[in-house]
Design a protein around this motif. Structure first.
Motif, short mmCIF file in Angstrom:
data_model
loop_
_atom_site.label_atom_id
_atom_site.label_comp_id
_atom_site.label_asym_id
_atom_site.label_seq_id
_atom_site.Cartn_x
_atom_site.Cartn_y
_atom_site.Cartn_z
N LEU A 153 49.64 -13.62 -46.01
CA LEU A 153 48.61 -14.64 -46.17
C LEU A 153 47.66 -14.30 -47.33
O LEU A 153 47.32 -15.16 -48.14
N ARG A 160 52.25 -20.57 -49.85
CA ARG A 160 51.62 -20.94 -48.58
C ARG A 160 52.35 -20.24 -47.46
O ARG A 160 53.56 -20.41 -47.29
N TYR A 162 52.68 -19.15 -43.25
CA TYR A 162 52.37 -19.58 -41.90
C TYR A 162 51.98 -18.37 -41.05
O TYR A 162 52.38 -17.24 -41.35
N ASP A 171 50.07 -23.36 -38.42
CA ASP A 171 50.01 -24.12 -39.66
C ASP A 171 48.77 -23.71 -40.46
O ASP A 171 47.69 -23.48 -39.89
N GLY A 172 48.92 -23.65 -41.78
CA GLY A 172 47.80 -23.23 -42.62
C GLY A 172 46.58 -24.13 -42.51
O GLY A 172 45.44 -23.65 -42.60
N ASN A 173 46.80 -25.42 -42.32
CA ASN A 173 45.67 -26.35 -42.17
C ASN A 173 44.86 -26.04 -40.91
O ASN A 173 43.63 -26.03 -40.93
N GLY A 176 43.14 -22.63 -41.32
CA GLY A 176 42.02 -22.76 -42.24
C GLY A 176 40.82 -23.43 -41.59
O GLY A 176 39.68 -23.00 -41.79
N THR A 216 45.20 -20.15 -47.46
CA THR A 216 45.95 -21.21 -46.79
C THR A 216 46.27 -22.37 -47.72
O THR A 216 47.16 -23.17 -47.44
N SER A 218 44.76 -24.96 -48.05
CA SER A 218 44.53 -26.21 -47.34
C SER A 218 43.42 -27.00 -48.01
O SER A 218 42.30 -26.51 -48.16
#
Length: 367
Positions: A153, A160, A162, A171-173, A176, A216, A218
């Motif tokens: 990360l 990106r 995970y 999930d990165g979103n 984040g 991330t 994001s």
């Protein structure tokens, strides 16, 4: 004659609880929170096999239902935002029997009930500022451990990555967003006087969280952390010092962030050049159609991807899409009652925070 103190003793803003009698439950709660976010069963199979992540909070909830000395249930339920939260859970439960894919709705309800359980136990046990800071520290420690267990990360900012170990944060979103929520909590911990090394570790945690948000890539998390920092500056008592810190963070971002990060951020203004953003536009339009077709119930909790692929997909769009927005997701899955409930909870949170801030300042400084 003795001088008057500059700051009066802070009057309690919550119920007075005998914390000595509930200490063991409080530490038990911190372990439950840590297990929920880290999910050690993903790394140590034996922990996953015996379902410790389910047993620890489940037994704690059962014990605290009858344990003496905790915050009364009436105090919790009387809060108007708790009532809205319970209404939100009720809306999800209502859709389970009527959902096209019942299992998806049941899983959504189970996930929400898990976090509702933690919320209730926090409300009953975290009845003082030291205990709240302990909750903050447990959350920060869990996220930092996830970062350590997922070194790619931070070490590969061009890609990106995970997050392994926390399915609902994989999930990165999602990860984040969770880090954005933690950012001011980590600052609160770092500001506490706990020795030179403790303070250094606290601020290092703040920087690590910021780096992880950038890693991330994001777009939502980047906008969210900008809003968080602006909010903190707006209500800071040291605006000059805070502005210098923000400028330092800005330089730090320019040095650390990769070209791929800035390329993704550029698509915020030019979303038509990004396939992921285009897919979200299709999903958001479908969310509106779902809500107008089923205004009172939506298509059901957990049903958005399946219903989109089967009934609401645009020509040429991807078959299985999720909304990538909790607002459009709730609008499509729970209809207009769901989005109203969500907006009350989201917008009511900062309003309640500012109201509590005024009460604390009034109790601290007097009229």
């Amino acid at each position: 004659m003795a001088a008057k103190p500059l700051i009066r003793r802070v009057a309690p803003v919550g119920p007075a609880i005998d914390e000595g009698r509930t200490r063991v439950y409080y530490w038990w709660l911190l372990v439950a929170i840590f297990f929920e976010y880290v999910r050690p069963g993903a790394f140590i199979p034996v922990i996953g096999a015996i379902k410790l992540g389910t047993i620890i909070p489940g037994v704690l909830l059962a014990v605290t239902l009858v344990a003496p000395g905790l915050r009364p249930w009436g105090d919790i339920v009387s809060d108007r935002y708790v009532k809205w939260l319970l209404a939100y859970v009720a809306l999800i439960a209502f859709t389970v029997p009527f959902a096209e894919v019942t299992l998806y709705a049941y899983n959504a309800l189970t996930d929400v009930l898990t976090h509702l359980t933690l919320f209730v136990m926090i409300a009953r046990l975290a009845t003082s500022l030291p205990r709240l800071r302990g909750i903050f520290a447990s959350l920060v420690a869990a996220h930092l451990l996830l970062i350590v267990l997922n070194p790619a990360l931070l070490l590969t900012p061009d890609a990106r990555s995970y997050v392994t170990g926390a399915p609902f944060l994989g999930d990165g979103n999602d990860f984040g967003l969770s880090l954005c929520i933690l950012f001011p909590l980590a600052i609160e911990i770092a500001r506490r006087p706990h020795g030179k090394w403790g303070m250094a570790l606290g601020w290092a945690s703040v920087v690590c969280i910021l780096l992880a948000i950038l890693a991330t890539q994001s777009r939502g998390a980047s906008l969210a952390i900008a809003a968080v920092i602006a909010f903190l500056w707006r209500y800071s008592n040291r605006k000059g010092l805070s502005l210098m810190a923000i400028l330092f963070l800005g330089i730090f971002v320019l040095v650390y962030a990769s070209d791929s990060y800035f390329n993704r951020m550029a698509t915020i203004a030019h979303y038509e050049e990004d396939g992921s953003a285009e897919g979200r536009i299709h999903a958001w339009k479908a969310s509106g159609r779902m809500a107008f077709d089923h205004p009172l119930t939506g298509v059901g909790a957990g049903q958005f991807p399946a219903m989109y692929g089967r009934h609401y997909r645009d020509d040429g769009a991807g078959k299985w899409l999720t909304a990538h927005s909790m607002y459009f997701l709730i609008l499509g899955e729970l209809g207009f009652p769901g989005i109203v409930t969500l907006l009350v909870l989201v917008l009511g949170s900062p309003l309640a925070l500012l109201s509590l801030r005024r009460r604390v300042l009034a109790a601290t400084h007097g009229p």
